[in-house]
Motif scaffolding. Sequence first.
Motif, mmCIF file in Angstrom:
data_model
loop_
_atom_site.group_PDB
_atom_site.id
_atom_site.type_symbol
_atom_site.label_atom_id
_atom_site.label_comp_id
_atom_site.label_asym_id
_atom_site.label_seq_id
_atom_site.Cartn_x
_atom_site.Cartn_y
_atom_site.Cartn_z
ATOM 1 N N ILE A 2 -9.457 6.818 0.606
ATOM 2 C CA ILE A 2 -8.538 5.769 1.044
ATOM 3 C C ILE A 2 -8.401 4.792 -0.112
ATOM 4 C CG2 ILE A 2 -8.211 3.849 2.649
ATOM 5 C CD1 ILE A 2 -9.826 5.467 4.704
ATOM 6 N N LEU A 3 -7.178 4.590 -0.575
ATOM 7 C CA LEU A 3 -6.941 3.786 -1.778
ATOM 8 C C LEU A 3 -6.174 2.516 -1.405
ATOM 9 C CD1 LEU A 3 -7.314 3.812 -4.890
ATOM 10 C CD2 LEU A 3 -5.024 4.830 -5.031
ATOM 11 N N VAL A 4 -6.807 1.378 -1.645
ATOM 12 C CA VAL A 4 -6.244 0.089 -1.247
ATOM 13 C C VAL A 4 -6.160 -0.827 -2.465
ATOM 14 C CG1 VAL A 4 -6.552 -1.934 0.231
ATOM 15 C CG2 VAL A 4 -7.193 0.327 1.075
ATOM 16 N N GLY A 5 -5.060 -1.552 -2.578
ATOM 17 C CA GLY A 5 -4.913 -2.530 -3.642
ATOM 18 C C GLY A 5 -5.401 -3.894 -3.199
ATOM 19 N N LEU A 6 -6.029 -4.601 -4.112
ATOM 20 C CA LEU A 6 -6.493 -5.970 -3.868
ATOM 21 C C LEU A 6 -5.966 -6.853 -4.982
ATOM 22 C CD1 LEU A 6 -8.345 -8.080 -2.424
ATOM 23 C CD2 LEU A 6 -10.165 -7.344 -3.991
ATOM 24 N N THR A 7 -5.317 -7.954 -4.619
ATOM 25 C CA THR A 7 -4.786 -8.839 -5.644
ATOM 26 C C THR A 7 -4.834 -10.284 -5.166
ATOM 27 O OG1 THR A 7 -2.945 -9.113 -7.217
ATOM 28 C CG2 THR A 7 -2.354 -8.737 -4.912
ATOM 29 N N GLY A 8 -4.613 -11.181 -6.092
ATOM 30 C CA GLY A 8 -4.628 -12.610 -5.804
ATOM 31 C C GLY A 8 -4.463 -13.358 -7.105
ATOM 32 N N ARG A 103 -10.946 11.042 -6.056
ATOM 33 C CA ARG A 103 -9.825 11.642 -5.337
ATOM 34 C C ARG A 103 -10.269 12.534 -4.172
ATOM 35 N NH1 ARG A 103 -4.723 9.961 -5.852
ATOM 36 N NH2 ARG A 103 -4.816 10.077 -8.108
ATOM 37 N N SER A 104 -11.303 13.308 -4.353
ATOM 38 C CA SER A 104 -11.711 14.276 -3.323
ATOM 39 C C SER A 104 -12.807 13.747 -2.405
ATOM 40 C CB SER A 104 -12.173 15.579 -3.985
ATOM 41 O OG SER A 104 -13.290 15.329 -4.825
ATOM 42 N N THR A 105 -13.125 12.466 -2.504
ATOM 43 C CA THR A 105 -14.181 11.892 -1.670
ATOM 44 C C THR A 105 -13.593 11.286 -0.398
ATOM 45 O OG1 THR A 105 -14.098 9.618 -2.529
ATOM 46 C CG2 THR A 105 -15.348 11.240 -3.821
ATOM 47 N N ASN A 106 -14.484 10.831 0.470
ATOM 48 C CA ASN A 106 -14.071 10.108 1.671
ATOM 49 C C ASN A 106 -14.246 8.594 1.512
ATOM 50 O OD1 ASN A 106 -13.437 12.471 3.171
ATOM 51 N ND2 ASN A 106 -15.623 12.781 3.594
ATOM 52 N N ASN A 107 -14.405 8.138 0.284
ATOM 53 C CA ASN A 107 -14.672 6.728 0.036
ATOM 54 C C ASN A 107 -13.442 5.851 0.236
ATOM 55 O OD1 ASN A 107 -17.360 7.191 -0.691
ATOM 56 N ND2 ASN A 107 -16.811 7.620 -2.812
ATOM 57 N N VAL A 108 -13.705 4.598 0.579
ATOM 58 C CA VAL A 108 -12.672 3.565 0.532
ATOM 59 C C VAL A 108 -12.713 2.981 -0.878
ATOM 60 C CG1 VAL A 108 -11.861 1.368 1.437
ATOM 61 C CG2 VAL A 108 -12.911 3.038 2.986
ATOM 62 N N VAL A 109 -11.633 3.180 -1.623
ATOM 63 C CA VAL A 109 -11.573 2.767 -3.027
ATOM 64 C C VAL A 109 -10.612 1.584 -3.142
ATOM 65 C CG1 VAL A 109 -11.019 3.483 -5.382
ATOM 66 C CG2 VAL A 109 -12.050 5.127 -3.772
ATOM 67 N N VAL A 110 -11.076 0.523 -3.778
ATOM 68 C CA VAL A 110 -10.267 -0.692 -3.930
ATOM 69 C C VAL A 110 -9.874 -0.861 -5.387
ATOM 70 C CG1 VAL A 110 -10.256 -3.207 -3.745
ATOM 71 C CG2 VAL A 110 -11.356 -1.825 -1.967
ATOM 72 N N LEU A 111 -8.562 -0.893 -5.630
ATOM 73 C CA LEU A 111 -8.058 -1.219 -6.963
ATOM 74 C C LEU A 111 -7.903 -2.733 -7.042
ATOM 75 C CD1 LEU A 111 -5.266 1.437 -7.634
ATOM 76 C CD2 LEU A 111 -7.656 1.489 -8.324
ATOM 77 N N ASP A 112 -8.800 -3.370 -7.746
ATOM 78 C CA ASP A 112 -8.820 -4.827 -7.897
ATOM 79 C C ASP A 112 -7.985 -5.166 -9.130
ATOM 80 O OD1 ASP A 112 -9.443 -7.454 -8.556
ATOM 81 O OD2 ASP A 112 -11.526 -7.293 -7.960
ATOM 82 N N ASN A 119 2.594 -5.265 -11.724
ATOM 83 C CA ASN A 119 2.332 -3.893 -12.166
ATOM 84 C C ASN A 119 1.911 -3.046 -10.968
ATOM 85 O OD1 ASN A 119 2.406 -4.180 -15.303
ATOM 86 N ND2 ASN A 119 1.129 -5.887 -14.600
ATOM 87 N N PRO A 120 2.873 -2.681 -10.103
ATOM 88 C CA PRO A 120 2.525 -1.985 -8.857
ATOM 89 C C PRO A 120 2.004 -0.574 -9.080
ATOM 90 C CG PRO A 120 4.907 -2.101 -9.142
ATOM 91 C CD PRO A 120 4.312 -2.945 -10.228
ATOM 92 N N ARG A 121 1.297 -0.093 -8.074
ATOM 93 C CA ARG A 121 0.742 1.262 -8.079
ATOM 94 C C ARG A 121 1.365 2.078 -6.951
ATOM 95 N NH1 ARG A 121 -3.304 3.120 -11.981
ATOM 96 N NH2 ARG A 121 -3.589 1.307 -13.311
ATOM 97 N N GLU A 122 1.565 3.336 -7.205
ATOM 98 C CA GLU A 122 2.246 4.202 -6.251
ATOM 99 C C GLU A 122 1.317 4.664 -5.134
ATOM 100 O OE1 GLU A 122 4.857 8.368 -6.367
ATOM 101 O OE2 GLU A 122 4.264 7.349 -8.216
ATOM 102 N N GLY A 123 1.852 4.700 -3.916
ATOM 103 C CA GLY A 123 1.183 5.378 -2.818
ATOM 104 C C GLY A 123 -0.087 4.741 -2.313
ATOM 105 N N LEU A 124 -0.261 3.435 -2.493
ATOM 106 C CA LEU A 124 -1.453 2.786 -1.962
ATOM 107 C C LEU A 124 -1.434 2.851 -0.440
ATOM 108 C CD1 LEU A 124 -1.627 -0.405 -4.220
ATOM 109 C CD2 LEU A 124 -2.932 1.717 -4.466
ATOM 110 N N CYS A 125 -2.606 3.021 0.156
ATOM 111 C CA CYS A 125 -2.702 3.069 1.616
ATOM 112 C C CYS A 125 -2.497 1.683 2.224
ATOM 113 C CB CYS A 125 -4.065 3.619 2.032
ATOM 114 S SG CYS A 125 -4.423 5.254 1.335
#
Length: 213
Positions: A2-8, A103-112, A119-125
């Motif tokens: 699960i890929l989530v973006g974090l910004t502020g 990519r192949s894990t079940n982790n929750v991954v945060v792009l900080d 600079n957006p990223r494609e396909g974030l959950c």
Amino acid sequence: MILVGLTGGIGSGKSTVSQMLSERGAIIIDADAVARELQQPGTDVLRLMAESFGSEILLPDGSLNRQAVADKVFGNADAVKTLNGIVHPAIGKEMNRRIEEQRSTNNVVVLDIPLLFENPREGLCGVIVVDVPVQIAVDRLVSARGMTIADAEARVSRQASREDRRSIADKVIDNSKDVEFLRQQVDDVWAWMQQLPAAAPDAGKQIRPNVKK
């Protein structure tokens, strides 16, 4: 994954939220941390920076003097463009490598990523925005980082507006109050993140940057 973006914005307390999410089990891929790693002595990035901006951006031990770089580039569009041309491709490549590791894990991954709107990223959950009023951000920069009010206001103004960032948010975290209030929101967001669908195979790639008007 699960890929989530974090910004502020600067002074929002995004790093505190990132740390809280890490404590709850998220895998953090931090753009600023990656940049620091890529700017260590002996790296190609630091060598190119020194060639472009002069040896005065280096401390006596050969490490990067970040304030010296800031003094050279802040308010200078050409210098910013040169710096970004050196640093951003290297950061993007390393962040992509770390995404692929997950990519192949079940982790929750945060792009900080501080400049996720720009600079957006494609396909974030999903995208989480840490939000505070401008005056609170300025006050924090003055008290915590020792900036002048003018410098703090200028740095805030050069980033995307609160409205811009909120426009890409699936969840907004209000960090204008105390730590307990923040912690409760992070708990709620963490529960939400874990229920998101898995990311698409190409999620996380950089797409055409937004242009700040």
